[in-house]
Design a protein around this motif. Sequence first.
Motif, PDB file in Angstrom:
ATOM      1  N   ILE A   1       8.635  12.553   1.772  1.00  0.00           N
ATOM      2  CA  ILE A   1       8.346  11.807   3.002  1.00  0.00           C
ATOM      3  C   ILE A   1       7.404  10.648   2.697  1.00  0.00           C
ATOM      4  O   ILE A   1       7.619   9.520   3.153  1.00  0.00           O
ATOM      5  CB  ILE A   1       7.755  12.738   4.076  1.00  0.00           C
ATOM      6  CG1 ILE A   1       8.799  13.761   4.503  1.00  0.00           C
ATOM      7  CG2 ILE A   1       7.258  11.942   5.274  1.00  0.00           C
ATOM      8  CD1 ILE A   1       8.277  14.822   5.445  1.00  0.00           C
ATOM      9  N   LEU A   2       6.356  10.905   1.894  1.00  0.00           N
ATOM     10  CA  LEU A   2       5.415   9.845   1.527  1.00  0.00           C
ATOM     11  C   LEU A   2       6.104   8.747   0.724  1.00  0.00           C
ATOM     12  O   LEU A   2       5.839   7.553   0.916  1.00  0.00           O
ATOM     13  CB  LEU A   2       4.241  10.416   0.745  1.00  0.00           C
ATOM     14  CG  LEU A   2       3.243  11.252   1.548  1.00  0.00           C
ATOM     15  CD1 LEU A   2       2.192  11.851   0.627  1.00  0.00           C
ATOM     16  CD2 LEU A   2       2.589  10.413   2.618  1.00  0.00           C
ATOM     17  N   LYS A   3       7.001   9.164  -0.168  1.00  0.00           N
ATOM     18  CA  LYS A   3       7.742   8.179  -0.953  1.00  0.00           C
ATOM     19  C   LYS A   3       8.644   7.344  -0.047  1.00  0.00           C
ATOM     20  O   LYS A   3       8.754   6.122  -0.193  1.00  0.00           O
ATOM     21  CB  LYS A   3       8.568   8.884  -2.029  1.00  0.00           C
ATOM     22  CG  LYS A   3       9.183   7.932  -3.013  1.00  0.00           C
ATOM     23  CD  LYS A   3       9.855   8.663  -4.156  1.00  0.00           C
ATOM     24  CE  LYS A   3      10.381   7.679  -5.153  1.00  0.00           C
ATOM     25  NZ  LYS A   3      11.018   8.332  -6.280  1.00  0.00           N
ATOM     26  N   GLY A   4       9.265   7.973   0.933  1.00  0.00           N
ATOM     27  CA  GLY A   4      10.116   7.261   1.885  1.00  0.00           C
ATOM     28  C   GLY A   4       9.324   6.276   2.733  1.00  0.00           C
ATOM     29  O   GLY A   4       9.745   5.146   2.979  1.00  0.00           O
ATOM     30  N   VAL A   5       8.152   6.692   3.200  1.00  0.00           N
ATOM     31  CA  VAL A   5       7.273   5.809   3.993  1.00  0.00           C
ATOM     32  C   VAL A   5       6.836   4.630   3.139  1.00  0.00           C
ATOM     33  O   VAL A   5       6.813   3.480   3.598  1.00  0.00           O
ATOM     34  CB  VAL A   5       6.060   6.605   4.534  1.00  0.00           C
ATOM     35  CG1 VAL A   5       5.015   5.666   5.121  1.00  0.00           C
ATOM     36  CG2 VAL A   5       6.505   7.618   5.563  1.00  0.00           C
TER      37      VAL A   5
ATOM     38  N   VAL B   1       9.715   2.179   2.796  1.00  0.00           N
ATOM     39  CA  VAL B   1       9.901   1.446   4.064  1.00  0.00           C
ATOM     40  C   VAL B   1       8.822   0.377   4.214  1.00  0.00           C
ATOM     41  O   VAL B   1       9.110  -0.760   4.598  1.00  0.00           O
ATOM     42  CB  VAL B   1       9.905   2.427   5.263  1.00  0.00           C
ATOM     43  CG1 VAL B   1       9.804   1.675   6.576  1.00  0.00           C
ATOM     44  CG2 VAL B   1      11.149   3.296   5.236  1.00  0.00           C
ATOM     45  N   LEU B   2       7.573   0.712   3.915  1.00  0.00           N
ATOM     46  CA  LEU B   2       6.489  -0.268   4.009  1.00  0.00           C
ATOM     47  C   LEU B   2       6.669  -1.414   3.014  1.00  0.00           C
ATOM     48  O   LEU B   2       6.429  -2.579   3.345  1.00  0.00           O
ATOM     49  CB  LEU B   2       5.137   0.420   3.799  1.00  0.00           C
ATOM     50  CG  LEU B   2       4.651   1.306   4.943  1.00  0.00           C
ATOM     51  CD1 LEU B   2       3.366   2.024   4.542  1.00  0.00           C
ATOM     52  CD2 LEU B   2       4.441   0.503   6.202  1.00  0.00           C
ATOM     53  N   GLU B   3       7.078  -1.094   1.792  1.00  0.00           N
ATOM     54  CA  GLU B   3       7.291  -2.141   0.783  1.00  0.00           C
ATOM     55  C   GLU B   3       8.405  -3.091   1.211  1.00  0.00           C
ATOM     56  O   GLU B   3       8.257  -4.310   1.147  1.00  0.00           O
ATOM     57  CB  GLU B   3       7.602  -1.519  -0.573  1.00  0.00           C
ATOM     58  CG  GLU B   3       6.399  -0.901  -1.245  1.00  0.00           C
ATOM     59  CD  GLU B   3       6.762  -0.194  -2.551  1.00  0.00           C
ATOM     60  OE1 GLU B   3       7.962  -0.098  -2.878  1.00  0.00           O
ATOM     61  OE2 GLU B   3       5.827   0.249  -3.231  1.00  0.00           O
ATOM     62  N   TYR B   4       9.535  -2.542   1.652  1.00  0.00           N
ATOM     63  CA  TYR B   4      10.632  -3.399   2.099  1.00  0.00           C
ATOM     64  C   TYR B   4      10.266  -4.150   3.378  1.00  0.00           C
ATOM     65  O   TYR B   4      10.668  -5.295   3.581  1.00  0.00           O
ATOM     66  CB  TYR B   4      11.918  -2.586   2.289  1.00  0.00           C
ATOM     67  CG  TYR B   4      12.648  -2.348   0.991  1.00  0.00           C
ATOM     68  CD1 TYR B   4      13.342  -3.373   0.381  1.00  0.00           C
ATOM     69  CD2 TYR B   4      12.618  -1.097   0.370  1.00  0.00           C
ATOM     70  CE1 TYR B   4      14.008  -3.176  -0.813  1.00  0.00           C
ATOM     71  CE2 TYR B   4      13.283  -0.887  -0.827  1.00  0.00           C
ATOM     72  CZ  TYR B   4      13.975  -1.928  -1.424  1.00  0.00           C
ATOM     73  OH  TYR B   4      14.624  -1.728  -2.610  1.00  0.00           O
ATOM     74  N   GLY B   5       9.494  -3.508   4.239  1.00  0.00           N
ATOM     75  CA  GLY B   5       9.033  -4.181   5.454  1.00  0.00           C
ATOM     76  C   GLY B   5       8.173  -5.378   5.116  1.00  0.00           C
ATOM     77  O   GLY B   5       8.322  -6.459   5.699  1.00  0.00           O
ATOM     78  N   MET B   6       7.252  -5.193   4.178  1.00  0.00           N
ATOM     79  CA  MET B   6       6.397  -6.294   3.744  1.00  0.00           C
ATOM     80  C   MET B   6       7.220  -7.392   3.086  1.00  0.00           C
ATOM     81  O   MET B   6       6.997  -8.580   3.323  1.00  0.00           O
ATOM     82  CB  MET B   6       5.329  -5.785   2.772  1.00  0.00           C
ATOM     83  CG  MET B   6       4.370  -6.866   2.327  1.00  0.00           C
ATOM     84  SD  MET B   6       3.486  -7.587   3.688  1.00  0.00           S
ATOM     85  CE  MET B   6       1.902  -6.897   3.412  1.00  0.00           C
TER      86      MET B   6
END
Length: 147
Positions: A4-8, A11-16
């Motif tokens: 879950i932490l890896k998925g978050v 998502v944050l990296e791609y969001g940025m």
Amino acid sequence: MAVILKGVRVVLEYGMLLWLLWFALKLTKRMFREVRKESIRQRRPETSQNEAVISVVDASEENLAGRRFAFSEQISIGRGEDNDIMIPEGFVSHHHAVIYQHGSQYVIEDLGSVNHTYVNDQVLQGRAYIKSGDIVRIGMVALRFER
């Protein structure tokens, strides 16, 4: 939990990354809009065969720098608002000079200014014929005559 932490994190990296891409596109669009506006402002006016153009070569006033003024019969230059080319500076007389067509040539005439009109770095005495490429200096502004 690690998945879950890896998925978050992904998502944050791609969001940025997407946010940075969006920001770069917006910035580029704004820059090109300003460049387009400036090129339109400085675009050569369409002139007919019977017209001449005065181009501002050097000016301390930002609103004059790079401007071009097309005319056919006559153009007036001075500090007064009723002139075709208004130069708002203290070294320029209210009605400083005029350029007009005489036959197939153009004449520049100093209208009795206190600080003189210069054509190709020579003081203009009264009036003189001007040709394409001549530089007219009035106050701190240099103008190029083009035909």
